[in-house]
Design an enzyme around this catalytic site. Structure first.
Site, PDB file in Angstrom:
ATOM      1  NE  ARG A 257     -40.944  40.502 -11.007  1.00 31.19           N
ATOM      2  CZ  ARG A 257     -40.158  39.813 -10.194  1.00 31.19           C
ATOM      3  NH1 ARG A 257     -39.673  40.385  -9.106  1.00 31.19           N
ATOM      4  NH2 ARG A 257     -39.824  38.577 -10.471  1.00 31.19           N
ATOM      5  CG  ASP A 259     -38.963  39.706  -5.691  1.00 33.58           C
ATOM      6  OD1 ASP A 259     -38.727  39.116  -6.754  1.00 33.58           O
ATOM      7  OD2 ASP A 259     -38.429  39.398  -4.607  1.00 33.58           O
ATOM      8  CD  GLU A 287     -41.115  35.897  -8.322  1.00 29.50           C
ATOM      9  OE1 GLU A 287     -40.406  34.919  -8.522  1.00 29.50           O
ATOM     10  OE2 GLU A 287     -41.098  36.532  -7.238  1.00 29.50           O
ATOM     11  CG  HIS A 357     -34.785  37.666 -13.343  1.00 29.37           C
ATOM     12  ND1 HIS A 357     -36.113  37.912 -13.633  1.00 29.37           N
ATOM     13  CD2 HIS A 357     -34.667  37.831 -12.015  1.00 29.37           C
ATOM     14  CE1 HIS A 357     -36.753  38.212 -12.517  1.00 29.37           C
ATOM     15  NE2 HIS A 357     -35.901  38.171 -11.521  1.00 29.37           N
ATOM     16  CG  ASP A 358     -36.153  34.386 -10.996  1.00 31.07           C
ATOM     17  OD1 ASP A 358     -34.989  34.660 -10.636  1.00 31.07           O
ATOM     18  OD2 ASP A 358     -37.140  35.072 -10.659  1.00 31.07           O
TER      19      ASP A 358
HETATM   20  C1  NOJ Z   1     -37.803  36.436  -7.196  1.00 30.58           C
HETATM   21  C2  NOJ Z   1     -36.876  37.115  -8.118  1.00 30.58           C
HETATM   22  O1  NOJ Z   1     -37.357  37.120  -9.409  1.00 30.58           O
HETATM   23  C3  NOJ Z   1     -35.570  36.435  -7.924  1.00 30.58           C
HETATM   24  O2  NOJ Z   1     -34.695  36.733  -8.952  1.00 30.58           O
HETATM   25  C4  NOJ Z   1     -35.074  36.915  -6.582  1.00 30.58           C
HETATM   26  O3  NOJ Z   1     -33.846  36.352  -6.276  1.00 30.58           O
HETATM   27  C5  NOJ Z   1     -36.066  36.514  -5.494  1.00 30.58           C
HETATM   28  N1  NOJ Z   1     -37.421  36.782  -5.856  1.00 30.58           N
HETATM   29  C6  NOJ Z   1     -35.773  37.222  -4.209  1.00 30.58           C
HETATM   30  O4  NOJ Z   1     -35.928  38.613  -4.364  1.00 30.58           O
END
Ligand code: NOJ
Ligand code: NOJ
Ligand code: CA
Ligand code: CA
Length: 716
Positions: A257, A259, A287, A357-358
């Protein structure tokens, strides 16, 4: 600043990936399950997303000490003790397998900074794993390399794949005005300092300030928040990430995955993916965050061209609107299913979810649990690779970061959500319609969505009534299910019941209860060759390509790339449900792949395979003095597939002109074949109006490895 050294005092745990090669060989040969070795198609899997620090503390001795640690996890921005041993325990005790989970997505495993940063009065740590210090070492708070290998081995033995989060966009927080802030973004190569943000003579980092998110370019070449942004056009950074990811792949990792893919040069990511797919190809998804109602053609283009899939935020946000917030209808949900099927070349490879988590957790205190259960049921019976956020099965709540990342609340296996996941995970394995089928709407109203997925002769029909108060009489329903009676796959767990199907697929009227979900299915064996999945969808001659489906037969036939047949020794393995082939040495381009069985019966064609010219390097193309009229943009085109084969309708770009160079100078980072002489020109475009550069083509010979920059003046 409290205890910046916390967590650093366990030298025996700070092993390198690159000293563990012998252990690796043992770990990766230990996997007995051929399905687990399928690192390409995850569409039959159920992914479980774990914030490693927040799942299970299996070893108190690796917990950071002092201000970095929160006993009892009351301070959610500190480390809470979760680790790889804890996850391994939850594999061994059957919690994860009992839920039917077949893949784990865990936090970025690499060594992170140990500084405790005080942001407006709140102490914060790298518990989430996104503040890397050394991508070639493990995060000591998660465990040692041996612990990581034990996790991978236990997972594989239990039929579970391991996906790691990986964040090559940045190292860690830095303050350009204060080199004493945190760890100054320092990046290490297996223990050797490469650079810090304030002492960066070779330009490993961007020094362009923080992004305002005003444009794609601004988000790529400036810092994301305060994170020290890496310069992937630098050959040392490129080499570092090619080798770092190999270390983790060598440990038996099955998927990645990635980022923040919206924030790294697309050309670099494509060349990095080409490297991965040539080394040990694994399913990879990026992501690219999309907000509510956001539809972004650049997001679709990335999923269709970069060699990786994406987390399907477009679909996730819509499911949340329909089932969590009630701000959209089931008709809107169906429209998103239709839209995304057209926008993503391989919609079955995008990763679906309802929270992470976001985002605010899907379940809200006081809300009916059935809302979450319906959302999970829809995710698990939809196209795409379903990912379930840890604790959803325990109805955890929490809005915003860090409340959405609390310590796992418990491991009870009796919840309705846990049981529903278990039943539908089993269905993803037994009926290929969920993973590989196409979707059709069968009955639709603002509250009711009945959809059918079909692959060959295998069919799944799903009925969902989101209304908590009103039952609906379903009349005139048609299905592809054969005549007969069908019990609910969920066994009535979510209020569904049996259904009968008459001749020609007509379903007698029935009542779908308020809040009900019912799932009916038939999975007769598929005996004619039916291709469900090809992966990875980008590669070069000599790579291994995996084809999944049903009914290929036991005897070797052939595989076609367009009109080119691959036969004999280039077919590496041939089973009824899976074929592996060596990608042929033919012209670069997009190809439809199909299977011809031993009796000369052809499968369906699977379109869009991207065959590259060869090994890739990243080249920055710069054109100076290209003045444009309002509405015009500058693009690149040239004589290789990677340069669009002189296309003016789909050239490379639009080029950028704000951060690295400024108008009228434009730049773009492109993945191109290594050791190759390229012919190219820039063009100016406004809609379909094209202005070519005059004069002769530009020519550039790319390096064998590393990165390069070529600068040319616009030729009037
Ligand atoms: C996206 C991640 O999912 C988030 O949780 C993170 O803080 C930022 N990218 C920076 O890595
Ligand atoms: C495509 C040609 O192949 C290329 O050489 C030329 O520069 C452009 N067209 C513009 O004429
Ligand atoms: Ca621990
Ligand atoms: Ca960046």
């Amino acid at each position: 600043m409290p205890t910046p050294q916390a967590g650093r005092l366990r030298p025996w745990l700070r092993l390198s990936l690159f000293t563990a090669a012998a252990l690796t060989a043992v770990a990766s040969s230990a996997s007995p399950d051929t399905h687990v070795s399928n690192k390409q198609s995850f569409a039959t899997d159920v992914v479980y997303q774990i914030v490693t620090d927040r799942f299970k503390d299996g070893d108190a001795s690796n917990n950071p000490s002092g201000a970095a640690f929160s006993a009892g996890c009351t301070q959610l921005k500190l480390y809470c003790g979760g680790d790889w041993k804890g996850i391994t325990q939850k594999i061994s005790d059957g919690y994860l397998t009992g839920m039917g989970v077949t893949a784990l997505w865990i936090s970025q495993p690499v060594e992170n900074i140990s500084a405790v940063i005080n942001y407006s009065g709140t102490n914060s740590t790298s518990y989430h794993g996104y503040w890397a210090r050394d991508f070639k070492k493990p995060n000591a708070a998660f465990g040692s390399i041996a612990d990581f290998q034990a996790l991978v081995t236990a997972a594989h033995n239990a039929g579970i794949k391991v996906i790691i989060d990986f964040a090559p966009n940045h190292s860690s927080p830095a303050d350009p005005a204060n080199s004493a802030f945190a760890e100054n973004g320092r990046l290490y190569n297996n223990g050797t300092l490469m650079a810090s943000y304030s002492s960066d003579p070779s330009g490993l980092f961007h020094h362009n300030g923080g992004t305002t998110f005003s444009s794609l370019e601004d988000g790529i070449y400036r810092n994301l928040f305060d994170l020290a942004d890496l310069n992937h056009n630098n050959a040392s950074v490129d080499a570092y990430f090619r080798s770092a990811i190999q270390g983790w792949l060598d440990l038996g990792v099955d998927g990645l995955r990635v980022d923040a893919v919206k924030h790294m040069p697309f050309g670099w990511q494509k060349s990095w993916m080409a490297h991965i797919h040539g080394y040990k190809p694994v399913f990879t998804f990026g992501e690219w965050f999309l907000g509510v109602n956001e539809v972004d053609p650049a997001n679709h283009a990335f999923a269709n061209g970069s060699g990786m899939s994406l987390l399907d935020f477009q679909y996730a946000q819509r499911v949340r609107q329909v089932l969590r917030d009630g701000s959209k209808t089931m008709q809107d949900l169906h429209q998103t299913v239709v839209d995304t099927a057209g926008q993503y070349g391989q919609v079955i490879d995008q990763v679906t979810f309802v929270d992470n988590h976001d985002m605010d957790r899907f379940h809200q205190a006081g809300a009916p649990q059935r809302k979450l259960e319906q959302a999970l049921a829809i995710t698990l019976t939809s196209r795409g690779v379903p990912a379930i956020y840890y604790g959803s099965e325990q109805y955890m709540t929490g809005n915003g970061d860090p409340n959405n990342r609390a310590m796992m609340s418990g491991f009870g296996t009796g919840t309705t959500a846990y049981q529903a996941i278990k039943k539908l995970a089993a269905l993803r394995k037994s009926n290929a319609a969920l993973a590989y089928g196409t979707q059709q709407e069968r009955w639709l109203s603002p509250d009711v969505y009945i959809y059918e997925r079909k692959f060959g002769t295998q069919v799944v029909l799903v009925a969902v009534n989101r209304s908590a108060s009103t039952a609906t009489t379903i009349s005139g329903l048609m299905t592809a299910l054969p005549a007969g009676s069908y019990s609910d796959v969920l066994g009535g767990l979510l209020g569904g019941g049996a259904m009968s199907v008459g001749s020609s697929g007509a379903v007698p009227n029935f009542v779908l209860g308020a809040g009900a979900v019912a799932v009916w299915q038939a999975a007769p064996p598929i005996t004619s060759p039916t291709l469900g999945h090809v992966g990875p969808m980008m590669g070069k001659p000599g790579n291994v390509l995996t084809l999944d489906g049903r009914g290929f037969g036991a005897t070797k036939g052939s595989v076609f790339f367009g009109s080119t047949a691959v036969t004999g020794a280039s077919i590496l393995s041939w089973e009824d449900t899976q074929i592996k082939v060596t990608v042929p040495s033919i012209a670069a381009g997009r190809y439809a792949v199909k299977v011809r069985n031993a009796s000369a019966v052809d499968s369906n064609a699977y379109a869009g395979y991207q065959l590259l010219s060869g090994p890739q390097v990243t080249v920055r193309f710069i054109v100076t003095n290209a003045t444009t009229a309002l509405g015009e943009n500058v693009y690149l085109t040239g004589d290789k597939f990677e340069l669009s084969n002189w296309s003016t309708s789909t050239p490379v770009g639009p080029a950028f002109n704000q951060v690295v160079t400024s108008y009228p100078n434009w730049y773009y980072d492109v993945s191109v074949p290594a050791s190759t002489t390229l012919q190219f020109k820039f063009i100016k475009k406004n809609g379909s109006a094209v202005t070519w550069e005059g004069g002769a083509n530009h020519s550039f010979t790319t390096p064998a490895t590393g990165t390069a920059t070529v600068t040319v003046p616009w030729q009037p």
